[in-house]
Write an enzyme that holds these catalytic residues in place. Structure first.
Site, short mmCIF file in Angstrom:
data_model
loop_
_atom_site.label_atom_id
_atom_site.label_comp_id
_atom_site.label_asym_id
_atom_site.label_seq_id
_atom_site.Cartn_x
_atom_site.Cartn_y
_atom_site.Cartn_z
N ASP A 22 95.56 40.02 26.28
CA ASP A 22 96.29 40.87 25.32
C ASP A 22 97.48 41.60 25.92
O ASP A 22 98.23 42.25 25.20
CB ASP A 22 95.31 41.90 24.72
CG ASP A 22 94.29 41.23 23.82
OD1 ASP A 22 93.09 41.54 23.94
OD2 ASP A 22 94.69 40.36 23.03
N HIS A 66 88.31 43.16 31.91
CA HIS A 66 87.62 42.11 31.14
C HIS A 66 86.15 42.08 31.56
O HIS A 66 85.83 42.30 32.73
CB HIS A 66 88.26 40.74 31.41
CG HIS A 66 87.94 39.73 30.37
ND1 HIS A 66 86.77 39.01 30.38
CD2 HIS A 66 88.60 39.38 29.25
CE1 HIS A 66 86.75 38.21 29.33
NE2 HIS A 66 87.85 38.42 28.61
#
Ligand code: SDX
Length: 428
Positions: A363, A306
């Site tokens: 996700d 991320h």
């Protein structure tokens, strides 16, 4: 005394103001840099650049903290509903009971779409990806509400906001029904937001269908967890498109397109495809992990890493826990959840990932729940967009109410040819 930063360059020394946010983040204000020095800054991917001040969402990437309007995501996940969270993000405070009831009623009464919209789908190929369909149909809503176009008018925006929140599930479910050749299902006002979406997805004229409240609750939780995430790629897109005074429908349509990319919201579909290929023996988890270390965007381990979180994504932690609860309640044994848990174990003990602070992101586990409740893979990112819609809207509104509002227009450093002459075509 406000903090200052000093910049020395080319014999010049200037002072730049330092802004400090309510959570202690600091930023050098470079809004006067070019005028004072002729210099601009360069920051590919904007990893070090703040585009705005915002009071909507706070993320502490090092500590894995996420708050909507100051409220920790863990509390909202446990105690709020999705429409309550949407109200919080858009209007800046939690609604009281009468306000929430009235908001839910207003959204519910706008869930039906104009009959002409139902005919749009006939123009798409059967295999059209629902993200392409959603971006197109959401953008086309602007043609049905020309009076709701004035970005500067909050009243106009209110009408567009309710219509977007209300009609997105209907538009999304219609794209699924079209892809499987089944008749579209009209929304039912007696059902709550997620139950209504489920019945539009899975009901058909030949059999009774009653949405499972456990499934509806799991979906509501997923929408809350996806509702906002400050200046991510798609939200920044919505802001940039809106900054030219494009209407809200056009701005949201652009946000849907940005979210579709596999490095962003499209990763949830890629994660399941990766887990399925491991399950089907097309490569072991360890092999996927090794391949992902090549460092190029196409071989990355989907669902990990991320830009902001250098710790466990708090949303992934909640979704992982919900995965186990929902699958147990539904009596489903998911081989993919086993593989995902094993993959996480390998990654969290692999130096390559540890050194780069790569953890599961939002996700990584979400697709396992979507799949367990019957959502097809190509609809996963559409559900991400459905969840993110209130966040996009909140940022679009905040931008238009910002006293420093101006059109977004970054600069560049030119590295191309100089002083080239035009060569006539018969001499090239
Ligand atoms: C979302 O921004 C948001 O808030 C997004 C989001 C939201 O709610 O809106 O949180 C939603 O988009 C989640 C992310 C979903 N995408 C994926 O899961 C795709 C896989 N992840 C990566 O592509 C990547 O981690 C990104 C895109 C998420 C972040 O990319 P960055 O910030 O540009 O990361 P980077 O390239 O600076 O990575 C640093 C290093 C690099 O290696 P080195 O150059 O240091 O050797 O880590 C490596 C990268 O190659 N790396 C990975 C990796 N992610 C980063 N290596 C293997 N697998 C990965 N997944």
């Amino acid at each position: 005394m406000a903090a200052k930063a000093t910049l020395k360059f080319g014999g010049q020394e200037i002072e730049l103001g330092v802004e400090e946010g309510t959570e202690g983040e600091k930023a050098i204000d470079i809004s006067g840099l070019r005028a004072q020095t002729g210099l601009i800054t360069l920051d590919p991917g904007f990893a070090n650049t703040g585009s705005c001040k915002s009071a909507i969402t706070f993320i502490d990437g090092e500590k894995g903290i996420l708050k909507y309007r100051g409220i920790p995501i863990e509390e909202l996940a446990e105690k709020a509903s999705f429409l309550e969270t949407a109200y919080l993000l858009i209007y800046g405070r939690l609604p009281n009971k009468p306000e929430l009831d009235s908001y839910v009623d207003e959204v519910t009464c706008h869930t039906m779409v104009h009959e002409n919209i139902r005919r749009f789908y006939d123009g798409f190929p059967k295999k059209a990806h629902p993200m392409a369909v959603s971006a197109a149909v959401i953008g086309a809503l602007a043609t049905f509400y020309p009076d709701r176009q004035d970005p500067s008018g909050r009243r106009d925006a209110e009408g567009s906001i309710v219509r977007l929140l209300a009609k997105f599930p209907t538009i999304a479910a219609n794209s699924y029904k079209y892809s499987i050749g089944q008749p579209f299902v009209y929304p039912k006002n007696r059902l709550n937001y997620c139950s209504n979406f489920l019945q539009m997805m899975f009901a058909n004229p030949c059999a009774e269908y009653e949405p499972d409240p456990v499934v509806a609750k799991a979906l509501d939780l997923l929408l809350i967890l996806h509702a906002d995430h400050e200046q991510n790629c798609s939200t920044s897109t919505v802001r940039l498109v809106g900054s030219s005074l494009s209407n809200l429908f056009a701005s949201i349509s652009a946000g849907i397109s940005a979210l579709w990319g596999s490095l962003h919201g499209g990763a949830n579909q890629k994660v399941i495809e990766m887990l399925e290929s491991i399950r089907d023996g097309e490569g072991s988890a360890a092999a996927f992990v090794e391949k992902s270390k090549k460092g190029d965007d196409t071989t990355r381990l989907m669902g990990f890493g991320h830009r902001v979180y250098k710790n466990y994504d708090p949303r992934a932690r909640i979704i992982k826990k919900s995965c186990h609860q929902v699958l147990e309640r539904l009596g489903i044994h998911s081989k993919l959840l086993e593989i995902a848990t094993n993959l996480e174990e390998i990654v969290l003990n692999d130096d390559y990932f540890v050194q780069r602070n790569l953890y599961p992101n939002v996700d990584f586990y979400s697709g396992i729940i979507y799949q367990a409740i019957g959502i097809p893979k190509n609809m996963f990112t559409v559900l991400f967009a459905m969840g993110r819609l209130p966040g996009w809207v909140a940022h679009w509104m905040e931008m238009h109410e910002d006293p420093q509002f101006r059109i977004g227009r970054p600069r560049q450093i030119y590295t191309g040819e100089i002083n080239k002459k035009f060569i006539p075509i018969d001499q090239r």
